[in-house]
Design an enzyme around this catalytic site. Sequence first.
Site, PDB file in Angstrom:
ATOM      1  N   ARG A  48       0.839  -1.211   0.000  1.00  0.00           N
ATOM      2  CA  ARG A  48       0.000   0.000   0.000  1.00  0.00           C
ATOM      3  C   ARG A  48       0.874   1.263   0.000  1.00  0.00           C
ATOM      4  O   ARG A  48       0.509   2.280  -0.575  1.00  0.00           O
ATOM      5  CB  ARG A  48      -0.976   0.004   1.179  1.00  0.00           C
ATOM      6  CG  ARG A  48      -1.835   1.265   1.258  1.00  0.00           C
ATOM      7  CD  ARG A  48      -3.176   1.056   1.967  1.00  0.00           C
ATOM      8  NE  ARG A  48      -3.063   0.335   3.212  1.00  0.00           N
ATOM      9  CZ  ARG A  48      -2.639   0.854   4.373  1.00  0.00           C
ATOM     10  NH1 ARG A  48      -2.297   2.118   4.452  1.00  0.00           N
ATOM     11  NH2 ARG A  48      -2.578   0.101   5.457  1.00  0.00           N
ATOM     12  N   TYR A 100     -17.059  16.388 -16.202  1.00  0.00           N
ATOM     13  CA  TYR A 100     -17.447  14.979 -16.055  1.00  0.00           C
ATOM     14  C   TYR A 100     -18.415  14.857 -14.874  1.00  0.00           C
ATOM     15  O   TYR A 100     -18.113  15.337 -13.781  1.00  0.00           O
ATOM     16  CB  TYR A 100     -16.178  14.128 -15.834  1.00  0.00           C
ATOM     17  CG  TYR A 100     -16.476  12.731 -15.396  1.00  0.00           C
ATOM     18  CD1 TYR A 100     -17.194  11.866 -16.222  1.00  0.00           C
ATOM     19  CD2 TYR A 100     -16.059  12.255 -14.163  1.00  0.00           C
ATOM     20  CE1 TYR A 100     -17.478  10.571 -15.817  1.00  0.00           C
ATOM     21  CE2 TYR A 100     -16.338  10.966 -13.750  1.00  0.00           C
ATOM     22  CZ  TYR A 100     -17.051  10.130 -14.585  1.00  0.00           C
ATOM     23  OH  TYR A 100     -17.334   8.855 -14.173  1.00  0.00           O
ATOM     24  N   ASP A 172      -8.112  18.242 -15.433  1.00  0.00           N
ATOM     25  CA  ASP A 172      -8.440  16.872 -15.820  1.00  0.00           C
ATOM     26  C   ASP A 172      -8.056  16.751 -17.291  1.00  0.00           C
ATOM     27  O   ASP A 172      -8.734  17.280 -18.166  1.00  0.00           O
ATOM     28  CB  ASP A 172      -9.936  16.609 -15.593  1.00  0.00           C
ATOM     29  CG  ASP A 172     -10.344  15.178 -15.954  1.00  0.00           C
ATOM     30  OD1 ASP A 172      -9.616  14.525 -16.724  1.00  0.00           O
ATOM     31  OD2 ASP A 172     -11.410  14.737 -15.476  1.00  0.00           O
ATOM     32  N   LYS A 197      -8.739   5.348 -19.438  1.00  0.00           N
ATOM     33  CA  LYS A 197      -9.092   5.735 -20.799  1.00  0.00           C
ATOM     34  C   LYS A 197      -7.900   5.537 -21.753  1.00  0.00           C
ATOM     35  O   LYS A 197      -7.593   4.416 -22.077  1.00  0.00           O
ATOM     36  CB  LYS A 197      -9.623   7.167 -20.795  1.00  0.00           C
ATOM     37  CG  LYS A 197     -10.664   7.440 -19.665  1.00  0.00           C
ATOM     38  CD  LYS A 197     -11.925   6.628 -19.793  1.00  0.00           C
ATOM     39  CE  LYS A 197     -12.831   6.670 -18.562  1.00  0.00           C
ATOM     40  NZ  LYS A 197     -13.232   7.981 -18.085  1.00  0.00           N
TER      41      LYS A 197
HETATM   42  C1  LIG Z   1     -13.792   8.573 -16.955  1.00  0.00           C
HETATM   43  C2  LIG Z   1     -13.471   9.939 -16.525  1.00  0.00           C
HETATM   44  C3  LIG Z   1     -13.226  10.220 -15.171  1.00  0.00           C
HETATM   45  C4  LIG Z   1     -13.388   9.194 -14.083  1.00  0.00           C
HETATM   46  O1  LIG Z   1     -12.396   8.212 -14.129  1.00  0.00           O
HETATM   47  P1  LIG Z   1     -12.602   6.711 -13.594  1.00  0.00           P
HETATM   48  O2  LIG Z   1     -11.321   6.039 -13.975  1.00  0.00           O
HETATM   49  O3  LIG Z   1     -13.804   6.153 -14.282  1.00  0.00           O
HETATM   50  O4  LIG Z   1     -12.786   6.777 -12.122  1.00  0.00           O
HETATM   51  C5  LIG Z   1     -12.871  11.525 -14.839  1.00  0.00           C
HETATM   52  N1  LIG Z   1     -12.768  12.487 -15.777  1.00  0.00           N
HETATM   53  C6  LIG Z   1     -12.999  12.247 -17.082  1.00  0.00           C
HETATM   54  C7  LIG Z   1     -12.879  13.364 -18.068  1.00  0.00           C
HETATM   55  C8  LIG Z   1     -13.358  10.963 -17.509  1.00  0.00           C
HETATM   56  O5  LIG Z   1     -13.595  10.736 -18.814  1.00  0.00           O
END
Ligand SMILES: *Cc1c(COP(=O)(O)O)cnc(C)c1O
Length: 374
Positions: A48, A100, A172, A197
């Site tokens: 961890r 998001y 982000d 992603k």
């Molecule tokens: C998918 C997504 C998230 C969240 O991420 P997870 O890995 O699903 O927790 C946050 N911001 C954007 C722009 C996303 O496309």
Amino acid sequence: MEHIETIAVHAGRAVESGTGAVTPSITLSTTFERDRDGSYIHEFVYTRSENPNRMQWEEALAAMEGGAAAMAFASGMAATAALLQTLRSGDHVIIPTDLYHGSRDLVTTIMARWGLAATAVDMRVAANVERAIRPNTRLIWIESPTNPSLNIADITAIAAIAQERDILTAVDNTWATPVWQKPLALGVDVVMHSTTKYFGGHSDVLGGALILAEDGALAEQLRSIQLLSGAVPSPFDCWLLLRSLPTMPLRVREQTATAATLAAFLARHPGVSQVHYPGLAAHINHDVAQRQMQGGFGAMLSFEVVGSAEAAMHVAANVKLITRATSLGGVESLIEHRASIEGPHSPTPDTLLRLSVGLEHVDDLTADLEAALG
Ligand SMILES: *Cc1c(COP(=O)(O)O)cnc(C)c1O
């Protein structure tokens, strides 16, 4: 290593000294041996707090964004939550109106209960951010392009406004990826990714990350939240993500080229009322996107179907090659009626479909959309 293709292949990797293995091994052990005097023989104690695979992955993440420190998390949401947990009750954050939906819900439900105040503004205009600043504003959270409307914020302008007042900025950068956008170089403090992603790229691993411009007090605080909240990725998840990294720039470039072609095709189609893609000259902040994105606008786009929600659902129902599913960034193209997953308070038009462009041939994707649009 200056070019992102080279960084993607080599960062976080070294030939293993014990075996000569060119590809990293997976260290599944949760615990590591102590010496007879109680000290630790190696730098590892407990998975961890640190694990060889996570260290390799974090080193690669920092290199990809040009940052000084990186922390990997079990999901994008865990990474966002960790950054918000550095704030105090009574602090104020500014968020975009169309970010998001998970990030919005985290701020407005869970963090609000812990005393965090938030203002949502239209970040297409940097002056709106400036107007929303209060004496207790501690964080400006930027998403550009936004999910799912592909709105663009002027990251440099907002970072300058924040820096003058000593307010932390975070971007982000999930949709743009470091292939096209490097927020730290634009003056931002923190970059967040859902590595689920484009970093993962194959729709088979969940992950998140924070990358910091400086390895200072904030990095220390985040490492302690990472350790004590415990939302760390498994060694196998880190290994999978590092496994996907070398092909990321290639994938993103190819997917982006296809997305640009599809955006132009959809913009000409009589069954489509609007295409949201920052690469189109008609996009309201196309010039800002051109300035801050390095030669590409990403592989995500949204479009509004002429008519009603039913007309949009009909298009989604009739694609054959493209899969109806949420998420993005994988090798397979996905389509989604966004308003129905975002819930009753969604600001997304109910005629909007979001498209994550994969690695299929552009002509096959065009034909699939053409047939579904009728
Ligand atoms: C998918 C997504 C998230 C969240 O991420 P997870 O890995 O699903 O927790 C946050 N911001 C954007 C722009 C996303 O496309």
